[in-house]
Enzyme design. Structure first.
Site, short mmCIF file in Angstrom:
data_model
loop_
_atom_site.label_atom_id
_atom_site.label_comp_id
_atom_site.label_asym_id
_atom_site.label_seq_id
_atom_site.Cartn_x
_atom_site.Cartn_y
_atom_site.Cartn_z
N CYS A 44 -14.43 -35.34 -39.04
CA CYS A 44 -14.75 -36.76 -39.16
C CYS A 44 -13.71 -37.49 -38.32
O CYS A 44 -12.50 -37.28 -38.50
CB CYS A 44 -14.62 -37.15 -40.63
SG CYS A 44 -14.74 -38.92 -40.94
N ASN A 45 -14.18 -38.31 -37.41
CA ASN A 45 -13.24 -39.03 -36.55
C ASN A 45 -12.41 -40.04 -37.34
O ASN A 45 -11.24 -40.25 -37.07
CB ASN A 45 -13.99 -39.77 -35.45
CG ASN A 45 -14.42 -38.84 -34.34
OD1 ASN A 45 -13.73 -38.69 -33.36
ND2 ASN A 45 -15.57 -38.19 -34.50
N THR A 46 -13.06 -40.67 -38.33
CA THR A 46 -12.37 -41.70 -39.11
C THR A 46 -11.21 -41.06 -39.88
O THR A 46 -10.08 -41.55 -39.85
CB THR A 46 -13.36 -42.40 -40.06
OG1 THR A 46 -14.57 -42.66 -39.36
CG2 THR A 46 -12.80 -43.69 -40.58
N TYR A 65 -16.92 -43.59 -44.68
CA TYR A 65 -15.47 -43.75 -44.52
C TYR A 65 -15.16 -44.88 -43.52
O TYR A 65 -14.10 -45.49 -43.59
CB TYR A 65 -14.84 -42.45 -43.98
CG TYR A 65 -14.56 -41.38 -45.00
CD1 TYR A 65 -15.01 -41.47 -46.32
CD2 TYR A 65 -13.83 -40.25 -44.64
CE1 TYR A 65 -14.73 -40.46 -47.24
CE2 TYR A 65 -13.54 -39.24 -45.55
CZ TYR A 65 -14.00 -39.34 -46.85
OH TYR A 65 -13.72 -38.34 -47.75
N GLY A 66 -16.08 -45.08 -42.59
CA GLY A 66 -15.83 -46.03 -41.50
C GLY A 66 -15.51 -47.43 -41.96
O GLY A 66 -14.90 -48.22 -41.24
N CYS A 88 -17.69 -40.09 -33.16
CA CYS A 88 -18.20 -40.03 -34.54
C CYS A 88 -19.07 -38.78 -34.61
O CYS A 88 -19.88 -38.54 -33.70
CB CYS A 88 -19.01 -41.27 -34.87
SG CYS A 88 -19.84 -41.17 -36.47
N THR A 89 -18.88 -38.00 -35.66
CA THR A 89 -19.58 -36.72 -35.71
C THR A 89 -21.08 -36.86 -35.99
O THR A 89 -21.81 -35.88 -35.95
CB THR A 89 -18.91 -35.79 -36.74
OG1 THR A 89 -18.77 -36.49 -37.98
CG2 THR A 89 -17.55 -35.34 -36.27
N HIS A 90 -21.55 -38.08 -36.23
CA HIS A 90 -22.99 -38.30 -36.37
C HIS A 90 -23.68 -38.41 -34.99
O HIS A 90 -24.88 -38.17 -34.89
CB HIS A 90 -23.27 -39.63 -37.09
CG HIS A 90 -23.11 -39.58 -38.57
ND1 HIS A 90 -21.90 -39.36 -39.16
CD2 HIS A 90 -24.01 -39.75 -39.56
CE1 HIS A 90 -22.06 -39.40 -40.48
NE2 HIS A 90 -23.34 -39.63 -40.76
N GLU A 129 -28.10 -41.53 -40.47
CA GLU A 129 -28.19 -40.93 -41.81
C GLU A 129 -29.53 -41.29 -42.47
O GLU A 129 -30.07 -40.52 -43.26
CB GLU A 129 -27.02 -41.41 -42.66
CG GLU A 129 -26.73 -40.47 -43.76
CD GLU A 129 -25.30 -39.96 -43.73
OE1 GLU A 129 -24.85 -39.60 -44.77
OE2 GLU A 129 -24.64 -39.92 -42.68
N ASP A 141 -16.07 -33.74 -44.07
CA ASP A 141 -16.46 -35.03 -43.48
C ASP A 141 -16.76 -35.99 -44.62
O ASP A 141 -16.86 -35.57 -45.79
CB ASP A 141 -17.72 -34.83 -42.61
CG ASP A 141 -18.22 -36.14 -41.99
OD1 ASP A 141 -17.39 -36.98 -41.62
OD2 ASP A 141 -19.45 -36.32 -41.90
N SER A 142 -16.97 -37.24 -44.27
CA SER A 142 -17.35 -38.24 -45.28
C SER A 142 -18.73 -37.93 -45.87
O SER A 142 -19.06 -38.36 -46.96
CB SER A 142 -17.41 -39.61 -44.63
OG SER A 142 -18.31 -39.59 -43.54
#
Ligand code: DGL
Length: 276
Positions: free
Chosen positions: A84-86, A53-54, A196-198, A164, A21-22
């Protein structure tokens, strides 16, 4: 001949699943994989140096993703999960091309598959980073599987940074989340994809906003289910006692502390500087 043999080398089922992921948001996916498949070894890479990354160009994300995948391939990962979706939106094809002999999983297809095969699929909302939403990958994939589904999407760029920074269960995060969700762009949705994985960390806050029944789809659990199916089909499920390693491209104590929130337990982050 040697090259040919290397290319088709038999994959060892006890090799780790590589996940990247980012940053540390993809640990929500790692956590879902671990709770569904406790015998799997995991090798996680969080590209904290290039976070977020977004906001980056597709070209940069493709470059980062390519380098990380080559690192995971070198570490003998039996599978690579783009958590990571992005990166899944813009770099899936590149990663597949770089690692043709390894199974590559993105976080979008398992969710699209669930939505387009379920009966409850009239109007779908999607929230994610600017990169994910602007790529239009979700609407394209959903529409090509079922053109009757209406898709509404909204970029919610503050959310990943907010989480984050540790704001996800208080008045500030509630105000930001509610402000986004009341946007007319998301009116009348029946399901909401957390692209989004967050976002699994704010699933409760999102649920609180809606008074009507709404199905909230978090990709982490869908992806874990899909991975299990794929490993089973390929006879690659491990039965050994697992090992876990977590790498980041830029170490800070604050990342290590937040990592616990995403993964659910204390973990040690190792810094690796050789990936650019
Ligand atoms: N976790 C990333 C995703 O799923 C978003 C965070 C970022 O912008 O780097 O898209």
């Amino acid at each position: 001949k040697l090259l040919f043999l290397c290319y088709f080398r038999k994959v060892n089922k006890d090799n780790p699943i590589g996940i990247f992921d980012s940053g540390i948001g993809g640990l929500t996916v790692a956590k879902a994989i671990r709770s569904l498949m406790p015998h799997e070894s995991l090798l996680y890479f969080g590209d904290t140096k290039h976070l977020p990354y977004g906001e980056k160009s597709a070209q940069s994300i493709q470059e980062f993703s390519k380098n990380i995948s080559l690192f995971l391939k070198e570490k003998q990962c039996k599978m690579i999960v783009i958590a990571c979706n992005t990166a899944s939106s813009v770099a899936y094809d590149i990663v597949k091309k770089e690692c043709p002999a390894i199974e590559i999983i993105n976080v979008i297809d398992p969710v699209v598959n669930r939505i387009t095969t379920s009966k409850n699929n009239s109007t779908i909302g999607i929230i994610g980073t600017k990169g994910t939403i602007n790529s239009n990958v979700y609407p394209q994939k959903i529409k090509s599987a079922n053109n009757n589904i209406k898709v509404k999407s909204l970029a919610t760029p503050l959310l990943a940074a907010m989480i984050e920074e540790g704001f996800f269960n208080d008045k500030i995060s509630q105000a930001i989340v509610h402000n986004y969700l009341k946007d007319p762009a998301l009116a009348d949705i029946k399901q909401l994809i957390l692209a989004c994985t967050h976002y699994p960390l704010i699933q409760g806050l999102i649920g609180d906003f809606y008074t009507q029944e709404l199905d909230i789809i978090d990709s982490a659990s869908q992806v874990a289910l899909h991975i299990k199916e794929v490993l089973k089909k390929k006879n690659l499920l491990s039965q050994k006692s697992p090992k876990q390693r977590f790498f980041v491209s830029d170490y800070t104590l604050s990342f290590e502390k937040s990592a616990k929130l995403f993964f659910g337990e204390d973990i040690h982050l190792e810094e690796i500087k050789t990936i650019h």
